[in-house]
Design a protein around this motif. Structure first.
Motif, mmCIF file in Angstrom:
data_model
loop_
_atom_site.group_PDB
_atom_site.id
_atom_site.type_symbol
_atom_site.label_atom_id
_atom_site.label_comp_id
_atom_site.label_asym_id
_atom_site.label_seq_id
_atom_site.Cartn_x
_atom_site.Cartn_y
_atom_site.Cartn_z
ATOM 1 N N LEU A 5 9.908 -0.396 12.096
ATOM 2 C CA LEU A 5 9.918 1.002 12.560
ATOM 3 C C LEU A 5 11.075 1.750 11.912
ATOM 4 N N PRO A 6 10.780 2.529 10.873
ATOM 5 C CA PRO A 6 11.852 3.358 10.307
ATOM 6 C C PRO A 6 12.084 4.598 11.165
ATOM 7 N N GLY A 7 13.285 5.179 11.006
ATOM 8 C CA GLY A 7 13.540 6.509 11.539
ATOM 9 C C GLY A 7 13.429 7.494 10.381
ATOM 10 N N VAL A 8 14.312 8.487 10.339
ATOM 11 C CA VAL A 8 14.240 9.472 9.250
ATOM 12 C C VAL A 8 14.780 8.824 7.968
ATOM 13 N N THR A 9 13.914 8.689 6.982
ATOM 14 C CA THR A 9 14.245 7.934 5.773
ATOM 15 C C THR A 9 14.196 8.854 4.549
ATOM 16 N N GLN A 42 -8.038 6.766 9.980
ATOM 17 C CA GLN A 42 -8.573 6.015 8.837
ATOM 18 C C GLN A 42 -7.454 5.568 7.900
ATOM 19 N N VAL A 43 -6.536 6.475 7.612
ATOM 20 C CA VAL A 43 -5.498 6.131 6.633
ATOM 21 C C VAL A 43 -4.391 5.294 7.276
ATOM 22 N N ASN A 44 -3.962 5.642 8.483
ATOM 23 C CA ASN A 44 -2.787 4.981 9.069
ATOM 24 C C ASN A 44 -3.114 3.660 9.753
ATOM 25 N N HIS A 69 -0.970 13.041 17.214
ATOM 26 C CA HIS A 69 -1.962 12.141 16.587
ATOM 27 C C HIS A 69 -1.281 11.145 15.648
ATOM 28 N N TYR A 70 -0.196 11.567 14.985
ATOM 29 C CA TYR A 70 0.573 10.629 14.152
ATOM 30 C C TYR A 70 1.182 9.545 15.043
ATOM 31 N N GLY A 71 1.822 9.965 16.133
ATOM 32 C CA GLY A 71 2.450 9.003 17.048
ATOM 33 C C GLY A 71 1.455 7.985 17.581
ATOM 34 N N SER A 91 -6.566 3.702 -5.891
ATOM 35 C CA SER A 91 -7.651 3.582 -4.919
ATOM 36 C C SER A 91 -7.309 4.400 -3.685
ATOM 37 N N ASP A 92 -8.309 5.055 -3.111
ATOM 38 C CA ASP A 92 -8.079 5.771 -1.847
ATOM 39 C C ASP A 92 -8.284 4.776 -0.700
ATOM 40 N N LEU A 93 -7.201 4.315 -0.125
ATOM 41 C CA LEU A 93 -7.277 3.250 0.884
ATOM 42 C C LEU A 93 -7.630 3.773 2.274
ATOM 43 N N THR A 112 0.031 0.472 -5.237
ATOM 44 C CA THR A 112 -1.209 1.208 -4.969
ATOM 45 C C THR A 112 -0.916 2.657 -4.606
ATOM 46 N N GLY A 113 -1.895 3.491 -4.879
ATOM 47 C CA GLY A 113 -1.827 4.920 -4.581
ATOM 48 C C GLY A 113 -3.131 5.506 -5.089
ATOM 49 N N ARG A 114 -3.354 6.787 -4.857
ATOM 50 C CA ARG A 114 -4.615 7.362 -5.349
ATOM 51 C C ARG A 114 -4.498 7.848 -6.785
ATOM 52 N N ARG A 115 -3.322 8.373 -7.153
ATOM 53 C CA ARG A 115 -3.191 9.046 -8.459
ATOM 54 C C ARG A 115 -2.703 8.084 -9.538
ATOM 55 N N THR A 163 0.844 -1.206 0.000
ATOM 56 C CA THR A 163 0.000 0.000 0.000
ATOM 57 C C THR A 163 0.878 1.255 0.000
ATOM 58 N N GLY A 164 0.385 2.295 -0.657
ATOM 59 C CA GLY A 164 1.124 3.562 -0.733
ATOM 60 C C GLY A 164 2.478 3.369 -1.377
ATOM 61 N N SER A 165 2.475 2.801 -2.611
ATOM 62 C CA SER A 165 3.765 2.374 -3.175
ATOM 63 C C SER A 165 4.113 3.037 -4.498
HETATM 64 N N1 LIG Z 1 9.661 8.749 5.454
HETATM 65 C C1 LIG Z 1 10.052 8.601 6.711
HETATM 66 O O1 LIG Z 1 11.052 9.221 7.160
HETATM 67 C C2 LIG Z 1 9.306 7.676 7.636
HETATM 68 C C3 LIG Z 1 9.756 7.535 8.944
HETATM 69 C C4 LIG Z 1 9.090 6.667 9.802
HETATM 70 C C5 LIG Z 1 7.989 5.953 9.353
HETATM 71 N N2 LIG Z 1 7.564 6.113 8.075
HETATM 72 C C6 LIG Z 1 6.382 5.329 7.663
HETATM 73 O O2 LIG Z 1 6.693 4.615 6.481
HETATM 74 C C7 LIG Z 1 5.538 4.542 5.634
HETATM 75 C C8 LIG Z 1 5.867 5.142 4.268
HETATM 76 O O3 LIG Z 1 6.232 6.500 4.451
HETATM 77 P P1 LIG Z 1 6.746 7.389 3.227
HETATM 78 O O4 LIG Z 1 7.382 8.586 3.832
HETATM 79 O O5 LIG Z 1 7.488 6.527 2.266
HETATM 80 O O6 LIG Z 1 5.363 7.828 2.563
HETATM 81 P P2 LIG Z 1 5.170 8.823 1.321
HETATM 82 O O7 LIG Z 1 6.432 9.086 0.598
HETATM 83 O O8 LIG Z 1 4.385 9.977 1.837
HETATM 84 O O9 LIG Z 1 4.267 7.869 0.383
HETATM 85 C C9 LIG Z 1 3.156 8.293 -0.162
HETATM 86 C C10 LIG Z 1 2.486 7.127 -0.895
HETATM 87 O O10 LIG Z 1 1.238 6.853 -0.278
HETATM 88 C C11 LIG Z 1 0.194 7.049 -1.262
HETATM 89 N N3 LIG Z 1 -1.001 7.507 -0.560
HETATM 90 C C12 LIG Z 1 -1.137 8.597 0.244
HETATM 91 N N4 LIG Z 1 -2.397 8.663 0.718
HETATM 92 C C13 LIG Z 1 -3.074 7.588 0.206
HETATM 93 C C14 LIG Z 1 -4.397 7.088 0.335
HETATM 94 N N5 LIG Z 1 -5.318 7.714 1.066
HETATM 95 N N6 LIG Z 1 -4.727 5.939 -0.316
HETATM 96 C C15 LIG Z 1 -3.804 5.297 -1.067
HETATM 97 N N7 LIG Z 1 -2.535 5.714 -1.220
HETATM 98 C C16 LIG Z 1 -2.182 6.849 -0.604
HETATM 99 C C17 LIG Z 1 0.815 8.054 -2.242
HETATM 100 O O11 LIG Z 1 0.196 8.054 -3.498
HETATM 101 P P3 LIG Z 1 -0.981 9.120 -3.840
HETATM 102 O O12 LIG Z 1 -0.547 10.467 -3.324
HETATM 103 O O13 LIG Z 1 -1.124 9.049 -5.324
HETATM 104 O O14 LIG Z 1 -2.183 8.615 -3.138
HETATM 105 C C18 LIG Z 1 2.230 7.500 -2.324
HETATM 106 O O15 LIG Z 1 2.264 6.329 -3.112
HETATM 107 C C19 LIG Z 1 4.423 5.313 6.363
HETATM 108 O O16 LIG Z 1 3.637 4.409 7.092
HETATM 109 C C20 LIG Z 1 5.190 6.219 7.319
HETATM 110 O O17 LIG Z 1 4.436 6.576 8.451
HETATM 111 C C21 LIG Z 1 8.193 6.962 7.207
#
Ligand SMILES: NC(=O)c1ccc[n+]([C@@H]2O[C@H](COP(=O)([O-])OP(=O)(O)OC[C@H]3O[C@@H](n4cnc5c(N)ncnc54)[C@H](OP(=O)(O)O)[C@@H]3O)[C@@H](O)[C@H]2O)c1
Length: 264
Positions: free
Chosen positions: A183-187, A111-113, A153-155, A65-67, A37-40, A13-15
């Protein structure tokens, strides 16, 4: 170690971007058919093309799809009914002061997380259990343990994901389906890279220097004191999705550069 996922279908999801795309890349390289998956639709098409170039001969499908909604999850479950590996990666980060965060924002993030993972696990996991093999990985965050004051709220949603993962592992029990959290950190995903590039420009620093300073300021306990790569997180996810990780279930594993101060 067996990382071969030939014959398996992985839904991530969200890929279309970020860690999700990195997981899809790693899983496709290990031989899995991957569902992005993603919305766009436009971003998804680009993501699919990138993956087909990165992994020659990969089988990649994409579902827009909006997940965060019931209907969106049902659409994905209908269009892609087969899933051996579910990576509940989708998660939205939203910094906002606690006293300025209304109920609607708490509910939207929940809802989303959280609920996207609940609904898709409820849809896909029974079939995995019937087949006697499956892998579920939830992307939580160090913020699920070290709850951040600027995005409470994110935490809370990320702590919820940890509880969900642990509980679902107990539900799947001895069926051959494992459930774990990462559990990732700053990625260094796209939006983090943009943010750090902006800081580097503002402070007249090199990008790596600005990244290290950002990590040190937010997470002083970080051992590596650097931004980690998407691939570093995805490698752990791919391992957890592989047959080799069969003794690991109900676990919360960190790919955070050592931020969390616990001994195990
Ligand atoms: N990045 C970090 O530093 C970090 C650190 C700790 C944990 N995490 C966790 O790792 C995971 C991935 O994070 P990320 O930073 O890689 O995310 P990201 O770059 O923000 O990824 C966004 C992806 O999610 C999709 N998306 C967003 N809202 C959506 C929805 N309602 N339905 C379906 N798809 C949706 C986007 O596509 P569309 O916009 O087209 O929908 C896109 O494919 C998350 O759970 C995050 O909390 C990240």
């Amino acid at each position: 170690m067996i990382l071969d996922l030939t014959g398996k279908t992985a839904v991530i999801t969200g890929s279309s971007l970020g860690i999700g795309w990195g997981c899809a890349h790693g899983l496709a390289a290990a031989g899995a058919t991957v569902i992005l998956t993603g919305r766009r639709q436009d971003t998804l098409s680009i993501a699919r093309e990138r993956l087909l170039i990165a992994v020659q001969g990969a089988t990649v499908r994409a579902v827009a799809s909006d997940l965060s909604t019931v209907e969106g999850c049902e659409h994905l479950l209908t269009v892609e009914p087969r899933c051996d590996i579910l990576v509940n990666n989708l998660g939205v980060y939203e910094p906002k002061p606690f006293f300025e965060t209304p109920d609607a924002d708490w509910e939207a993030l929940y809802q989303v997380n959280v609920m996207s993972g609940v609904r898709l696990s409820r849809g896909y996991v029974p079939m995995m259990m019937n087949r006697g093999w499956g892998r579920v990985v939830f992307l939580s965050s160090v913020d699920g343990i070290a709850i951040p004051v600027d995005s409470l709220h994110y935490g809370v949603t990320k702590a919820g994901v940890l509880a969900l993962s642990r509980g679902l592992a107990k539900v799947t029990g001895r069926t051959g389906v494992t459930v774990n959290a990462v559990l990732p950190g700053v990625t260094g995903v796209e939006w983090v890279k943009d943010m750090i590039a902006g800081m580097a420009l503002q402070n007249g620093q090199a990008v790596d220097e600005a990244g290290a300073a950002a990590v040190a300021a937010r997470y002083p306990t970080s051992i590596t004191q650097r931004v980690q790569s998407v691939e570093e997180v995805a490698n752990l996810v791919v391992y957890l999705c592989s047959p080799s990780s069969s003794a690991t279930t109900g676990a919360a594993l960190r790919a955070d550069g050592g931020i969390i101060e616990t001994l195990c």
